[in-house]
Structure formats: structure tokens, C-alpha cells
Enzyme design. Structure first.
Site, short mmCIF file in Angstrom:
data_model
loop_
_atom_site.label_atom_id
_atom_site.label_comp_id
_atom_site.label_asym_id
_atom_site.label_seq_id
_atom_site.Cartn_x
_atom_site.Cartn_y
_atom_site.Cartn_z
N ALA A 1 3.39 -9.15 -8.53
CA ALA A 1 2.37 -8.29 -8.60
C ALA A 1 1.01 -8.70 -7.54
O ALA A 1 0.50 -8.15 -6.76
CB ALA A 1 1.83 -7.68 -9.85
N ARG B 1 5.18 0.13 -2.51
CA ARG B 1 5.80 -0.12 -3.96
C ARG B 1 4.96 0.46 -4.96
O ARG B 1 3.94 0.40 -4.73
CB ARG B 1 6.22 -1.61 -4.45
N ASP C 1 2.95 -6.00 -14.06
CA ASP C 1 2.88 -5.14 -12.97
C ASP C 1 1.70 -4.15 -12.93
O ASP C 1 0.85 -3.85 -12.10
CB ASP C 1 3.97 -4.59 -12.31
N LYS D 1 8.93 -6.35 -15.30
CA LYS D 1 10.30 -6.35 -14.66
C LYS D 1 11.13 -6.03 -15.75
O LYS D 1 11.13 -6.14 -17.02
CB LYS D 1 10.74 -7.84 -14.37
O1 MRU Z 1 10.00 -6.60 -8.24
P1 MRU Z 1 9.07 -7.83 -8.49
O2 MRU Z 1 9.89 -9.38 -8.06
O3 MRU Z 1 7.92 -7.77 -7.41
O4 MRU Z 1 8.65 -8.01 -10.13
C1 MRU Z 1 7.68 -8.96 -10.29
C2 MRU Z 1 7.44 -8.87 -11.81
O5 MRU Z 1 8.06 -8.01 -12.50
C3 MRU Z 1 6.52 -10.05 -12.20
O6 MRU Z 1 6.79 -10.20 -13.77
C4 MRU Z 1 5.02 -9.44 -12.06
O7 MRU Z 1 4.82 -8.79 -11.11
C5 MRU Z 1 3.85 -10.36 -12.45
S1 MRU Z 1 3.93 -11.49 -11.21
C6 MRU Z 1 2.53 -12.48 -11.52
#
Ligand code: MRU
Length: 342
Positions: free
Chosen positions: A36, A77, A233, A244
Site C-alpha cells: 500500500a 488498483r 491497505d 491481504k
Molecule cells: O497485493 P499487495 O501485495 O499489494 O498487498 C499488500 C498487502 O496486503 C500489505 O499487507 C499491505 O499493503 C500493507 S504494506 C505495508
């Protein structure tokens, strides 16, 4: 802008060059960069790069291009609010600049705009770096001595412009000799835990092991796990947290075993416009990410597949939110509001 292509990790370290907002949006959509805070910071620079393509013109043209650029970046996204936060912040900068320079503007005025855009993008980045440091400190203080900790997905340096959020908490606690052991869930289907997080933990010298997601309950029950920390996120104004896919399940298991469940995220992750988790858009990604692993098919041709990339953990399952402004516990609408006002 040079972007570390995370799709190739941990096997090879290669950078791709991005020259405009479309390239940044594509790299984000295709997961060359992910996490994120990082996609937010990249969007800020993608916006600044796009401004460099402007020719001397009018304030009205600038506003039109700026809006189009922000929309393009935000379409990459849907779930991580950091992307919207950074794109809107850059857009505001451009709109404010245009208001101060109404009518036609010269090459010199354009030069000033580019300098401001670069400055703003660097500020977004610096704020993220500083937030990671602060979350590491607050989080490390929360953890017990000899902590056996679990994390999910990748919320490390790769996902941010600093030491990471959840992984930053683990490495900061490790530096204080508080981590006995860390577990990283592999994070099906995209394998952020297996490819990225365990790699980061190993590089930082944290005693750690990788497990598949379906091992988590057993390991929590039998291996003395006494804390779980994940990133986020988007956090709704009541504390419901999108992260996630698999995070929600982990929080339910943690509750059953009375293991504290922490979410580490900088305050721009909190979306005060989202009343609760129901207002958060959950990205559905391609079915191929589920049916193929490293180019190999693992399910029958023609199979019907679901691929929600995120889930929402209800605030009631979260012991505390760790932000750069401090620790929020219990996680309620009121306590979040109070933390943001700091
Ligand atoms: O699909 P991604 O790899 O972008 O998802 C990332 C996550 O879900 C992380 O846990 C979240 O973005 C926090 S990153 C500091």
C-alpha cells in the site's frame, strides 16, 4: 523513475524504468511494485513525471492534465487508499499552483510547477519513511520479551519507502533482542510471504520460518505464538481493516487462542470516508494468479475460480492499531478520531 521489479524476487534483482503516469499505473496493476504505501509513493512520482511532459500553456490545461493523471493513477488498483491519498495530494498541489497562476503561464512558471511536484512527491516519500520508523518504535515497545510472532503477506521495506510497517515492527523489536522467532505465512495465491517477507526477515537476521497459510492455526496453537502483526491497505473510520486475503482468518484464529492481533499502518491508511469495512472495495484479481504458480498450471483447465485479493478484519478482532502517531487500543471510531487529531 527506477522500480525494483518485485515479480522477479527473490530470484533476481532487476529494475524497470518508468517515465510517466501510464507506466507507473501499469507497473502498479501488474504488481511490479506493490504494497500500500509504496504504490502511493510511486503514484506521487508518476504524477510528477507526467507534469514534466507539459508544455507552457494555461492554468486550465494544467488542471485538466492533472485531473486526468490522478484518475489514471487511481484506476490502477482499488483497495489501498494510499494510492488515492498520494494521487489526490499531487492533484491538490497542481490545482493550488494553477489558482496562483491564472491564465497563460510561461516556461519559467512551468519550471516552478515541476520543482513543486518533485518536492511534494519527495515529501510523501519522506513522511512514509518517518512513519515506518515511528511505527517500528511503538510496535517494538508493545511486544513481550522472547516474542514469537507471526505475519502475513509483505508489509516490509519492499512495500514502503522505509523499514516497513508490520515487518518494520518485527525488525525494530529484533534490534532490541525481543524476537525469539518470527513466522511468515506464504500468502497464497501471490506468495508475498514466501517470496518477499521471509527473504527480508532472513536478510535482517531475524530467526524465522516460512509456513503455508493452512499451517497457521496449528503453529499458533502449538508453537507459543504470542503476537501477530500485519499491515493494512485501508482502515475504515470504525477500525475495520482491509489487508491481504487471509488476514481475517488469521485474526479469527488469534482471537480463539487469545493472541494479540496488531495492525501496523501509517495514518494515511485510515479512510475516514469509509464508515465501516462494507465501504471498502475489495480488488478481484485474475484467475490465472490462482490457477498457475510460476507458469505451471495447478488446477484443471476451465475451472471456475474466485480471487478476492483482500479481506476485511472487523475492528473487534484487532487488539491495537500501530500508527506513527501512537498505538490505538481499543480500536473504535472514537479512539481513531482521537489519534488522528494528534
Ligand atoms: O497485493 P499487495 O501485495 O499489494 O498487498 C499488500 C498487502 O496486503 C500489505 O499487507 C499491505 O499493503 C500493507 S504494506 C505495508
Amino acid at each position: 523513475m527506477k522500480i525494483l521489479d518485485q515479480r522477479l524476487l527473490p530470484d533476481s534483482i532487476k529494475f524497470i524504468t518508468v517515465r510517466n503516469a501510464a507506466g507507473t499505473a501499469k507497473a502498479t496493476k501488474d504488481m511490479a511494485l506493490r504494497g500500500a504505501p509504496l504504490i502511493g509513493c510511486a503514484a506521487a512520482f508518476g504524477f510528477a513525471l507526467e507534469m514534466r511532459r507539459l508544455k507552457p500553456g494555461s492554468a486550465a490545461e494544467l488542471i485538466k492534465t492533472a485531473k486526468r493523471t490522478a484518475d489514471l493513477l487511481k484506476a490502477a488498483r482499488p483497495t489501498a487508499v494510499a494510492l488515492f491519498y498520494a494521487a489526490d495530494r499531487m492533484l491538490n498541489m497542481a490545482v493550488t499552483f494553477a489558482a496562483k497562476h491564472p491564465g497563460k503561464f510561461s516556461a519559467n512558471t512551468l519550471k516552478q510547477l515541476l520543482a513543486q511536484a518533485d518536492k511534494e512527491a519527495r515529501l510523501v516519500t519522506k513522511e512514509d519513511e518517518d512513519a515506518c520508523e515511528a511505527m517500528g518504535e511503538y510496535g517494538a515497545r508493545l511486544l513481550p520479551k522472547n516474542c514469537v510472532i507471526m505475519t502475513h503477506c509483505n508489509a516490509g521495506a519492499l512495500a514502503t519507502m522505509g523499514i516497513g510497517t508490520a515487518v518494520g515492527v518485527i525488525t525494530a523489536a529484533h534490534k532490541k533482542c525481543k524476537i525469539k522467532h518470527a513466522y511468515s505465512c506464504e500468502t497464497r495465491p501471490y506468495l508475498q510471504g514466501a517470496r518477499l517477507t521471509i527473504w527480508e526477515l532472513m536478510r535482517e537476521g531475524v530467526p524465522s520460518e516460512l509456513l503455508t497459510d493452512n499451517m497457521a492455526a496449528h503453529i499458533i496453537k502449538t508453537c507459543g505464538v504470542n503476537a501477530i502483526v500485519v499491515g493494512a491497505d485501508r482502515i475504515a473510520s470504525n477500525g475495520d481493516t482491509a489487508n491481504k486475503i487471509g488476514t481475517y482468518g488469521l485474526a479469527v484464529i488469534a482471537k480463539h487462542h487469545k493472541v494479540p492481533f496488531y495492525v501496523a499502518a501509517p495514518t494515511p491508511t485510515i479512510d475516514m470516508a469509509a464508515r465501516d469495512g462494507g465501504d471498502i472495495v475489495i480488488e478481484e484479481r485474475s484467475t490465472e494468479e490462482v490457477t498457475f504458480v510460476k507458469g505451471n498450471r495447478i488446477a484443471p483447465k476451465g475451472v471456475r475460480v474466485r480471487h478476492p485479493a483482500f479481506d476485511v478484519t472487523p475492528a473487534a478482532l484487532i487488539t491495537a492499531l500501530i500508527t506513527e502517531k501512537g498505538v490505538i487500543s481499543p480500536v473504535t471510531r472514537a479512539s481513531i478520531k482521537q489519534n488522528l487529531a494528534k
